[in-house]
Design a protein around this motif. Structure first.
Motif, PDB file in Angstrom:
ATOM      1  N   LEU A 101       0.806  -1.209   0.000  1.00  0.00           N
ATOM      2  CA  LEU A 101       0.000   0.000   0.000  1.00  0.00           C
ATOM      3  C   LEU A 101       0.847   1.270   0.000  1.00  0.00           C
ATOM      4  O   LEU A 101       0.491   2.266  -0.644  1.00  0.00           O
ATOM      5  CB  LEU A 101      -0.912   0.006   1.235  1.00  0.00           C
ATOM      6  CG  LEU A 101      -2.088  -0.965   1.244  1.00  0.00           C
ATOM      7  CD1 LEU A 101      -2.766  -0.954   2.609  1.00  0.00           C
ATOM      8  CD2 LEU A 101      -3.097  -0.584   0.159  1.00  0.00           C
ATOM      9  N   ALA A 105       3.593   5.630  -2.593  1.00  0.00           N
ATOM     10  CA  ALA A 105       3.605   6.972  -2.011  1.00  0.00           C
ATOM     11  C   ALA A 105       5.011   7.406  -1.600  1.00  0.00           C
ATOM     12  O   ALA A 105       5.317   8.604  -1.605  1.00  0.00           O
ATOM     13  CB  ALA A 105       2.673   7.017  -0.797  1.00  0.00           C
ATOM     14  N   GLU A 210      -6.130  12.584  -2.776  1.00  0.00           N
ATOM     15  CA  GLU A 210      -4.919  11.942  -3.305  1.00  0.00           C
ATOM     16  C   GLU A 210      -3.827  12.054  -2.252  1.00  0.00           C
ATOM     17  O   GLU A 210      -2.910  12.858  -2.356  1.00  0.00           O
ATOM     18  CB  GLU A 210      -4.500  12.610  -4.620  1.00  0.00           C
ATOM     19  CG  GLU A 210      -5.482  12.419  -5.758  1.00  0.00           C
ATOM     20  CD  GLU A 210      -5.719  10.945  -6.075  1.00  0.00           C
ATOM     21  OE1 GLU A 210      -4.735  10.176  -6.078  1.00  0.00           O
ATOM     22  OE2 GLU A 210      -6.877  10.569  -6.301  1.00  0.00           O
ATOM     23  N   ASP A 211      -3.961  11.252  -1.207  1.00  0.00           N
ATOM     24  CA  ASP A 211      -2.984  11.267  -0.128  1.00  0.00           C
ATOM     25  C   ASP A 211      -2.941   9.879   0.495  1.00  0.00           C
ATOM     26  O   ASP A 211      -3.789   9.028   0.215  1.00  0.00           O
ATOM     27  CB  ASP A 211      -3.336  12.332   0.912  1.00  0.00           C
ATOM     28  CG  ASP A 211      -4.759  12.185   1.437  1.00  0.00           C
ATOM     29  OD1 ASP A 211      -5.026  11.193   2.127  1.00  0.00           O
ATOM     30  OD2 ASP A 211      -5.598  13.064   1.150  1.00  0.00           O
ATOM     31  N   VAL A 212      -1.966   9.652   1.341  1.00  0.00           N
ATOM     32  CA  VAL A 212      -1.749   8.315   1.897  1.00  0.00           C
ATOM     33  C   VAL A 212      -2.905   7.873   2.786  1.00  0.00           C
ATOM     34  O   VAL A 212      -3.334   6.713   2.730  1.00  0.00           O
ATOM     35  CB  VAL A 212      -0.414   8.266   2.678  1.00  0.00           C
ATOM     36  CG1 VAL A 212      -0.260   6.944   3.413  1.00  0.00           C
ATOM     37  CG2 VAL A 212       0.767   8.475   1.724  1.00  0.00           C
ATOM     38  N   SER A 214      -6.028   8.695   2.612  1.00  0.00           N
ATOM     39  CA  SER A 214      -7.143   8.309   1.744  1.00  0.00           C
ATOM     40  C   SER A 214      -6.903   6.944   1.124  1.00  0.00           C
ATOM     41  O   SER A 214      -7.826   6.125   1.011  1.00  0.00           O
ATOM     42  CB  SER A 214      -7.337   9.361   0.642  1.00  0.00           C
ATOM     43  OG  SER A 214      -7.788  10.597   1.173  1.00  0.00           O
ATOM     44  N   ASP A 215      -5.663   6.675   0.729  1.00  0.00           N
ATOM     45  CA  ASP A 215      -5.326   5.362   0.157  1.00  0.00           C
ATOM     46  C   ASP A 215      -5.591   4.250   1.172  1.00  0.00           C
ATOM     47  O   ASP A 215      -6.118   3.186   0.815  1.00  0.00           O
ATOM     48  CB  ASP A 215      -3.855   5.327  -0.258  1.00  0.00           C
ATOM     49  CG  ASP A 215      -3.557   6.215  -1.454  1.00  0.00           C
ATOM     50  OD1 ASP A 215      -4.515   6.626  -2.146  1.00  0.00           O
ATOM     51  OD2 ASP A 215      -2.371   6.494  -1.694  1.00  0.00           O
ATOM     52  N   ARG A 218      -9.358   3.702   1.621  1.00  0.00           N
ATOM     53  CA  ARG A 218      -9.869   2.935   0.477  1.00  0.00           C
ATOM     54  C   ARG A 218      -9.529   1.456   0.630  1.00  0.00           C
ATOM     55  O   ARG A 218     -10.380   0.584   0.408  1.00  0.00           O
ATOM     56  CB  ARG A 218      -9.247   3.453  -0.828  1.00  0.00           C
ATOM     57  CG  ARG A 218      -9.720   4.815  -1.303  1.00  0.00           C
ATOM     58  CD  ARG A 218      -9.179   5.111  -2.702  1.00  0.00           C
ATOM     59  NE  ARG A 218      -9.463   6.471  -3.116  1.00  0.00           N
ATOM     60  CZ  ARG A 218      -8.621   7.497  -2.979  1.00  0.00           C
ATOM     61  NH1 ARG A 218      -7.417   7.298  -2.438  1.00  0.00           N
ATOM     62  NH2 ARG A 218      -8.956   8.709  -3.372  1.00  0.00           N
ATOM     63  N   ALA A 219      -8.290   1.173   1.000  1.00  0.00           N
ATOM     64  CA  ALA A 219      -7.849  -0.221   1.126  1.00  0.00           C
ATOM     65  C   ALA A 219      -8.609  -0.941   2.226  1.00  0.00           C
ATOM     66  O   ALA A 219      -9.006  -2.101   2.066  1.00  0.00           O
ATOM     67  CB  ALA A 219      -6.347  -0.266   1.404  1.00  0.00           C
TER      68      ALA A 219
END
Length: 403
Positions: A101, A105, A210-212, A214-215, A218-219
């Motif tokens: 993940l 980044a 668009e940032d960690v 948020s990633d 989502r995951a």
């Protein structure tokens, strides 16, 4: 747990913030793996020599989790690296997911793209310091408060998607979490930090960016095996480690250079040409904490004539390993021109620091810019009089300078 009275007690007293206790040199030579008593009063193995520290960092028989967590040795009363973390049965799979993940980044390409923004930040902080210097009593300003702390905070906030306006809040929480003299308050701070990050994650969930963070949201939403509490714990860890390490290395790097004028003058003469080697030597010799990396044996491990039994705590002293005279010529000497370039400042193996490219990029921009813009920089207080932090991560509380 009861411990033998003859075990050396961690942490070992240091001469100053740039040097390690002389006992480490003795241990590397005579007992590179030795039984010690942790600051919490429990037994652990302390590993001090480069070869064994490197090998054990990459050894999958050791992990951060424990087969019986309730029986694990505790390292300190802080809430950072105090004991086992993660799930013993799923640690490797969880770690693989985390790396997958986060790798995009923190890639070297992403860090290169970040360089222009970093340069603007550093120039802005130095502009503010120059303005303050013009009016400050005696022309003395605090480089810790004016650059070493706010820069890594601004960078990690941008990368993770954390409001920079909250920096005083999570700075206070980080200090309390890592403090090993305040007892239960350190663990209350970790709980507060977790609640803060959970709230931020839920805010992100409603409006993903668009940032960690948020990633990670989502995951976690897409994978039922990705535990929500694990996501929050990772978010706390990223925000804590993402600024703590670099704050300390900027401070220690400035101290190494300003207490060794020949190397500072050499950097001034060729900032772009010498900055990479200077940063690597700061990472090798800089020792911001007094303990090491905590691991637990997942099975019996034979190393250097010692049997580490399943469940034993192991403290890997990267600080000591990076000063091993069997690996480095004049190992205790700060020398960016040394032939030996490797070090364990970012770890080794599967757990090699995922933020290494980010830290290197920040440090390179900081020290190249300081050499160009503030060549007359000098310490305004003797090294031995600087305030030192009582935290697991160590470092200084101030960096008074003038020029």
């Amino acid at each position: 747990m009861s411990v033998a009275a003859e075990r050396p007690q961690l942490p070992f007293a240091r001469p100053n913030v740039l040097e390690l206790a002389p006992l480490y040199e003795v241990l590397r030579r005579e007992a590179p793996i030795t039984s010690v008593t942790t600051p919490a009063g429990d037994p652990a193995w302390l590993v001090t020599r480069f070869e064994e520290v490197r090998d054990l960092l990459g050894d999958k028989r050791l992990g951060r989790s424990h087969p019986e967590p309730e029986r694990a040795s505790r390292i300190s009363t802080a809430a950072v690296q105090d004991g086992p973390t993660g799930n013993y049965d799923t640690e490797e799979a969880d770690h693989t997911r985390m790396r997958r993940l986060l790798t995009p980044a923190f890639s070297a390409r992403r860090m290169t793209m970040l360089s222009d923004h970093l340069q603007q930040l550093v120039d802005g902080f130095i502009d503010e310091l120059r303005t303050e210097h013009a009016t400050a009593h005696g022309g003395v300003v605090d480089l810790h408060a004016g650059l070493a702390f706010p820069l890594p905070v601004a960078v990690i906030c941008r990368l993770l998607g954390v409001p920079e306006s909250d920096r005083e809040l999570f700075h206070s929480l980080s200090e309390r979490m890592a403090d090993y003299v305040i007892g239960d308050d350190a663990h209350r701070a970790r709980e507060e930090f977790s609640r803060y990050m959970a709230g931020l994650a839920e805010t992100k969930r409603a409006r993903l960016g668009e940032d960690v963070l948020s990633d990670l949201v989502r995951a976690q939403s897409a994978d039922e095996k990705y535990d929500y509490a694990d996501m929050v714990r990772l978010c706390v860890g990223l925000l804590f480690a993402g600024h703590e390490t670099t704050v300390n290395r900027i401070g220690l790097g400035v101290l190494f250079l300003l207490t060794r004028p020949d190397h500072w003058q050499a950097l001034i003469a060729d900032p772009a040409g010498r900055v990479n080697a200077t940063v690597e030597e700061i990472m090798r010799l800089g020792a911001p904490g007094d303990l090491g990396l905590l691991r637990y044996a997942h099975t019996d491990v034979e190393v250097a004539g010692v049997t580490i039994q399943r469940g034993d705590a192991v403290i890997l002293s990267v600080n000591s390993a990076n000063r091993d005279t069997s690996v480095y010529t004049d190992a205790e000497t700060f020398n960016p021109d040394r032939a030996e370039r490797m070090h364990l400042g970012f770890g080794h193996g599967a757990h090699f620091c995922i933020g290494a490219s980010l830290a290197r990029t920040e440090l390179r921009v900081v020290f190249e810019t300081l050499a160009r813009r503030l060549p007359g920089l000098r310490l305004a207080k003797p090294l031995d009089e600087l305030g030192v932090r009582t935290t697991i991560t160590g470092g200084v509380t101030e960096l008074p300078v003038t020029w």
